[in-house]
Design a protein around this motif. Sequence first.
Motif, mmCIF file in Angstrom:
data_model
loop_
_atom_site.group_PDB
_atom_site.id
_atom_site.type_symbol
_atom_site.label_atom_id
_atom_site.label_comp_id
_atom_site.label_asym_id
_atom_site.label_seq_id
_atom_site.Cartn_x
_atom_site.Cartn_y
_atom_site.Cartn_z
ATOM 1 N N SER A 15 1.043 -0.148 6.209
ATOM 2 C CA SER A 15 1.189 -0.039 4.759
ATOM 3 C C SER A 15 2.534 -0.605 4.326
ATOM 4 N N LEU A 16 2.564 -0.992 3.069
ATOM 5 C CA LEU A 16 3.788 -1.549 2.502
ATOM 6 C C LEU A 16 3.733 -1.356 0.995
ATOM 7 N N THR A 17 4.878 -1.165 0.372
ATOM 8 C CA THR A 17 4.937 -1.083 -1.084
ATOM 9 C C THR A 17 5.885 -2.148 -1.600
ATOM 10 N N LEU A 18 5.373 -2.984 -2.470
ATOM 11 C CA LEU A 18 6.190 -4.008 -3.113
ATOM 12 C C LEU A 18 6.686 -3.481 -4.457
ATOM 13 N N SER A 19 7.858 -3.926 -4.838
ATOM 14 C CA SER A 19 8.465 -3.485 -6.082
ATOM 15 C C SER A 19 8.893 -4.698 -6.896
ATOM 16 N N CYS A 20 8.727 -4.617 -8.200
ATOM 17 C CA CYS A 20 9.162 -5.686 -9.103
ATOM 18 C C CYS A 20 9.987 -5.041 -10.212
ATOM 19 N N GLU A 21 11.271 -5.290 -10.183
ATOM 20 C CA GLU A 21 12.161 -4.741 -11.200
ATOM 21 C C GLU A 21 12.230 -5.701 -12.379
ATOM 22 N N ALA A 22 11.895 -5.197 -13.549
ATOM 23 C CA ALA A 22 11.807 -6.043 -14.748
ATOM 24 C C ALA A 22 12.993 -5.760 -15.669
ATOM 25 N N SER A 23 14.126 -6.320 -15.345
ATOM 26 C CA SER A 23 15.331 -6.098 -16.143
ATOM 27 C C SER A 23 15.229 -6.815 -17.482
ATOM 28 N N GLY A 24 15.581 -6.114 -18.559
ATOM 29 C CA GLY A 24 15.575 -6.729 -19.875
ATOM 30 C C GLY A 24 14.224 -6.757 -20.559
ATOM 31 N N PHE A 25 13.224 -6.149 -19.959
ATOM 32 C CA PHE A 25 11.886 -6.112 -20.545
ATOM 33 C C PHE A 25 11.540 -4.683 -20.960
ATOM 34 N N ILE A 26 10.732 -4.563 -22.001
ATOM 35 C CA ILE A 26 10.093 -3.289 -22.315
ATOM 36 C C ILE A 26 8.720 -3.371 -21.688
ATOM 37 N N LEU A 27 8.575 -2.728 -20.546
ATOM 38 C CA LEU A 27 7.425 -2.961 -19.687
ATOM 39 C C LEU A 27 6.089 -2.678 -20.366
ATOM 40 N N ASP A 28 6.048 -1.688 -21.248
ATOM 41 C CA ASP A 28 4.796 -1.313 -21.890
ATOM 42 C C ASP A 28 4.261 -2.396 -22.816
ATOM 43 N N LYS A 29 5.058 -3.378 -23.129
ATOM 44 C CA LYS A 29 4.620 -4.465 -24.004
ATOM 45 C C LYS A 29 3.986 -5.613 -23.228
ATOM 46 N N TYR A 30 3.792 -5.398 -21.926
ATOM 47 C CA TYR A 30 3.292 -6.483 -21.088
ATOM 48 C C TYR A 30 2.132 -6.055 -20.206
ATOM 49 N N PHE A 70 -5.376 -1.612 -2.120
ATOM 50 C CA PHE A 70 -4.143 -1.829 -2.879
ATOM 51 C C PHE A 70 -4.201 -1.046 -4.184
ATOM 52 N N THR A 71 -3.048 -0.609 -4.652
ATOM 53 C CA THR A 71 -2.950 0.079 -5.938
ATOM 54 C C THR A 71 -1.746 -0.452 -6.702
ATOM 55 N N ILE A 72 -1.978 -0.865 -7.931
ATOM 56 C CA ILE A 72 -0.891 -1.310 -8.799
ATOM 57 C C ILE A 72 -0.497 -0.146 -9.705
ATOM 58 N N SER A 73 0.788 -0.019 -9.944
ATOM 59 C CA SER A 73 1.253 1.018 -10.856
ATOM 60 C C SER A 73 2.517 0.539 -11.540
ATOM 61 N N ARG A 74 2.849 1.171 -12.640
ATOM 62 C CA ARG A 74 4.076 0.826 -13.348
ATOM 63 C C ARG A 74 4.851 2.098 -13.657
ATOM 64 N N ASP A 75 6.162 2.000 -13.572
ATOM 65 C CA ASP A 75 7.051 3.089 -13.956
ATOM 66 C C ASP A 75 7.864 2.563 -15.135
ATOM 67 N N SER A 76 7.441 2.939 -16.338
ATOM 68 C CA SER A 76 8.068 2.376 -17.534
ATOM 69 C C SER A 76 9.509 2.844 -17.693
ATOM 70 N N GLU A 77 9.818 4.038 -17.205
ATOM 71 C CA GLU A 77 11.203 4.533 -17.313
ATOM 72 C C GLU A 77 12.130 3.726 -16.419
ATOM 73 N N LYS A 78 11.645 3.351 -15.235
ATOM 74 C CA LYS A 78 12.463 2.576 -14.306
ATOM 75 C C LYS A 78 12.243 1.076 -14.471
ATOM 76 N N ASN A 79 11.339 0.705 -15.399
ATOM 77 C CA ASN A 79 11.035 -0.712 -15.630
ATOM 78 C C ASN A 79 10.637 -1.412 -14.342
ATOM 79 N N THR A 80 9.763 -0.781 -13.599
ATOM 80 C CA THR A 80 9.379 -1.294 -12.285
ATOM 81 C C THR A 80 7.869 -1.308 -12.142
ATOM 82 N N VAL A 81 7.364 -2.363 -11.531
ATOM 83 C CA VAL A 81 5.949 -2.481 -11.210
ATOM 84 C C VAL A 81 5.817 -2.400 -9.697
#
Length: 120
Positions: A15-30, A70-81
């Motif tokens: 297993s592995l978990t990938l992370s995408c940090e979205a700096s400067g974005f409001i994640l819920d708008k995408y 696979f499971t995709i998830s988003r953490d809007s507080e941490k701006n991370t996918v």
Amino acid sequence: RLVASGGDLVQPGGSLTLSCEASGFILDKYLVSWHRQAPGKERELVAEDSTTNPRPGGATNYADAVRGRFTISRDSEKNTVLLHMNSLDAADTAMYYCKLESYYTIYQFWGQGTRVTVSS
């Protein structure tokens, strides 16, 4: 700026978990998604999450090859996918990219990619 991380060498079945940090974005708008590109192949959609779409019908969707693993998830507080990957096999070996697509404009943004290698 999108910064993808978490790629690694992992054994088959692992297993592995990938992370995408979205700096400067409001994640819920995408709409957020993960794509992958294996050597010699075209880039393909792995998973997407449009659950924050203000229009009805938002959902998560998966490529047939990864559904159930696979499971995709988003953490809007941490701006991370995140992309949680289980039961990995050699066919999952690829460069993985995160992507953001605005619900409101034509703009879309790609992360730089993180490499996943599944091998014993």
